[in-house]
Design a protein around this motif. Structure first.
Motif, PDB file in Angstrom:
ATOM      1  N   ARG A  26      36.790  28.087  11.393  1.00 30.95           N
ATOM      2  CA  ARG A  26      37.807  28.428  12.387  1.00 30.95           C
ATOM      3  C   ARG A  26      39.178  28.310  11.750  1.00 30.95           C
ATOM      4  NH1 ARG A  26      39.142  24.380  17.074  1.00 30.95           N
ATOM      5  NH2 ARG A  26      40.406  23.560  15.372  1.00 30.95           N
ATOM      6  N   GLU A  27      39.860  29.454  11.667  1.00 29.71           N
ATOM      7  CA  GLU A  27      41.248  29.458  11.209  1.00 29.71           C
ATOM      8  C   GLU A  27      42.155  29.078  12.370  1.00 29.71           C
ATOM      9  OE1 GLU A  27      42.340  29.941   8.225  1.00 29.71           O
ATOM     10  OE2 GLU A  27      40.680  30.892   7.138  1.00 29.71           O
ATOM     11  N   ALA A  28      43.378  28.687  12.030  1.00 27.63           N
ATOM     12  CA  ALA A  28      44.311  28.246  13.066  1.00 27.63           C
ATOM     13  C   ALA A  28      44.660  29.371  14.036  1.00 27.63           C
ATOM     14  CB  ALA A  28      45.578  27.686  12.424  1.00 27.63           C
ATOM     15  N   THR A  29      44.675  30.604  13.547  1.00 29.33           N
ATOM     16  CA  THR A  29      45.108  31.725  14.383  1.00 29.33           C
ATOM     17  C   THR A  29      43.951  32.628  14.812  1.00 29.33           C
ATOM     18  OG1 THR A  29      45.567  33.015  12.389  1.00 29.33           O
ATOM     19  CG2 THR A  29      47.385  31.749  13.323  1.00 29.33           C
ATOM     20  N   GLU A  30      42.697  32.257  14.529  1.00 27.36           N
ATOM     21  CA  GLU A  30      41.569  33.122  14.835  1.00 27.36           C
ATOM     22  C   GLU A  30      40.437  32.314  15.466  1.00 27.36           C
ATOM     23  OE1 GLU A  30      40.399  35.090  11.302  1.00 27.36           O
ATOM     24  OE2 GLU A  30      42.358  36.003  10.922  1.00 27.36           O
ATOM     25  N   ASP A  31      39.528  33.026  16.120  1.00 24.03           N
ATOM     26  CA  ASP A  31      38.349  32.381  16.675  1.00 24.03           C
ATOM     27  C   ASP A  31      37.381  31.988  15.564  1.00 24.03           C
ATOM     28  OD1 ASP A  31      39.347  32.744  19.231  1.00 24.03           O
ATOM     29  OD2 ASP A  31      38.363  34.704  19.469  1.00 24.03           O
ATOM     30  N   GLU A  32      36.471  31.100  15.906  1.00 28.92           N
ATOM     31  CA  GLU A  32      35.527  30.632  14.906  1.00 28.92           C
ATOM     32  C   GLU A  32      34.522  31.721  14.543  1.00 28.92           C
ATOM     33  OE1 GLU A  32      33.210  26.543  14.406  1.00 28.92           O
ATOM     34  OE2 GLU A  32      32.189  27.866  15.828  1.00 28.92           O
ATOM     35  N   VAL A  33      34.211  31.784  13.255  1.00 29.43           N
ATOM     36  CA  VAL A  33      33.155  32.646  12.739  1.00 29.43           C
ATOM     37  C   VAL A  33      31.991  31.741  12.359  1.00 29.43           C
ATOM     38  CG1 VAL A  33      32.473  34.214  10.901  1.00 29.43           C
ATOM     39  CG2 VAL A  33      34.762  34.388  11.906  1.00 29.43           C
ATOM     40  N   PHE A  34      30.820  31.996  12.964  1.00 37.81           N
ATOM     41  CA  PHE A  34      29.653  31.157  12.679  1.00 37.81           C
ATOM     42  C   PHE A  34      28.587  32.005  12.012  1.00 37.81           C
ATOM     43  CE2 PHE A  34      25.757  28.806  13.441  1.00 37.81           C
ATOM     44  CZ  PHE A  34      26.160  27.511  13.123  1.00 37.81           C
ATOM     45  N   LEU A  35      28.101  31.549  10.865  1.00 34.10           N
ATOM     46  CA  LEU A  35      27.102  32.251  10.079  1.00 34.10           C
ATOM     47  C   LEU A  35      25.846  31.396  10.007  1.00 34.10           C
ATOM     48  CD1 LEU A  35      29.458  33.347   7.158  1.00 34.10           C
ATOM     49  CD2 LEU A  35      28.937  34.595   9.266  1.00 34.10           C
TER      50      LEU A  35
END
Length: 354
Positions: free
Chosen positions: A263-272
């Motif tokens: 999870r970046e500060a400006t984006e939603d979490e990417v889960f792989l």
């Protein structure tokens, strides 16, 4: 399992031919009725559409040649040959690099990556009666299928290769991991999920940038006068927003039984999920000149991660997730966390050759 291409090629050929005929016929009829002469641009468009129609006709001609691809325990059966597995050195889904232009702006959609090709590298001495391309140091390599033509979903092809090719399936660049199937991750292995948060470092960097920009902007505003004030005010407001955002929503990396979450500060979490990944590396990124350590992953054959890939390395899709030195202790605990849950997928990027 049998794989076919007839339906896809036929549907694509019909679409190209019908569109070409419709536009060319309509343009010709309009020219005859109005008596006008088409300009150079119109002639160019008509030539392109005629070319599309010819490509569709070529696809129809291709359908006259029989196609066969069967993957089972005995090997791979093609139209003109049967290859037992001991004749196959490696099999891979080879992803070609993107050759289209890059987007001009952030709002423009990135180019669509081309679909992979099924490439077989045969043991020395075994040949097929067709044109070959040498991709590695082993025997001859042959492209036996372009997945653009495949009727079945690409994950079905990848599953058949995983089930029957076994250790011959190349799921990551050989310099990263040797060919072979990866284990199914046991959710009971590795213990509880491990979370790495950027802490105050990202906020302090944003605050330092805000302070430095203010120190430069205020003298400029005094010298330039009112015309520059609105622009400098907007810049300052944006930097304040970034500093507050980094303070309230820090960079976070999760490594757990199910997979990796970023999870970046400006984006939603990417889960792989682990089953979507064939290799995970920590260190330098191949092809980049910077020396910063990065967390990067290679997608499993046929898997789509739902994010834009960063590059293609030896035909395998590479996704760069985050800079490890933005995490506490420069992310030195991340490799141990990955090994705890998926040791067979981890590779030290600094130890692997570029």
């Amino acid at each position: 399992m049998e794989f076919t291409t007839r339906r896809t090629i036929l549907r694509r050929a019909r679409f190209r031919i019908l569109c070409s005929l419709a536009v060319v016929t309509g343009t010709a009829a309009w020219t005859l009725v109005t008596g006008s002469r088409p300009g150079a641009a119109s002639l160019l468009v008509l030539a392109l559409l005629a070319s599309a129609g010819l490509i569709g006709l070529r696809d129809l001609v291709r359908l006259r040649k029989p196609f066969r691809l069967r993957i089972d325990d005995d090997g791979i059966t093609l139209r003109d040959a049967h290859l037992p597995w001991h004749h196959v050195e490696s099999a891979m889904l080879y992803y070609p690099p993107i050759t289209d232009r890059v987007p001009r702006s952030a709002d423009e959609a990135p180019p669509v990556p081309p679909k992979p090709r099924l490439v077989l590298t045969l043991v020395p001495g075994v040949v097929l009666p067709r044109r070959s391309a040498v991709l590695g140091s082993g025997g001859r390599s042959y492209t036996v299928l372009n997945c653009e033509d495949l009727d079945q979903p690409i994950p079905d092809l990848a599953d058949a290769l995983r089930r029957h090719a076994g250790p011959r399936l190349e799921s990551a660049p050989p310099g990263v991991l040797p060919p072979g199937p990866v284990d199914v991750v046991d959710p009971r292995r590795g213990g509880p999920e491990r979370v790495f948060t950027a802490g105050r470092a990202a906020w302090l960097r944003s605050l330092l940038l805000l302070t430095a920009t203010t120190a430069v902007a205020v003298p400029l505003a005094v010298v330039a006068g009112p015309p520059l004030w609105p622009i400098l005010t907007l810049v300052e407001m944006f930097l304040v927003f970034q500093a507050v955002l980094h303070r309230r929503r820090l960079l976070r990396l999760r490594v757990g039984p199910a997979g990796i979450g970023v999870r970046e500060a400006t984006e939603d979490e990417v889960f792989l999920r682990w089953e979507q990944l064939s290799a995970v590396t920590c260190g330098r990124v191949p092809g980049r000149t910077d020396r910063h350590p990065w967390l990067a992953v290679y997608s499993a054959p046929g898997a789509e991660l739902g994010i834009d890939r960063s590059d293609v390395v030896d035909g395998h899709q590479l996704y760069v997730l985050l800079r490890l030195d933005h995490l506490p202790d420069r992310g030195r605990g991340v490799p141990d966390a990955i090994r705890a849950f998926a040791a067979d997928r981890y590779a030290d990027a600094d130890a692997a050759p570029d």
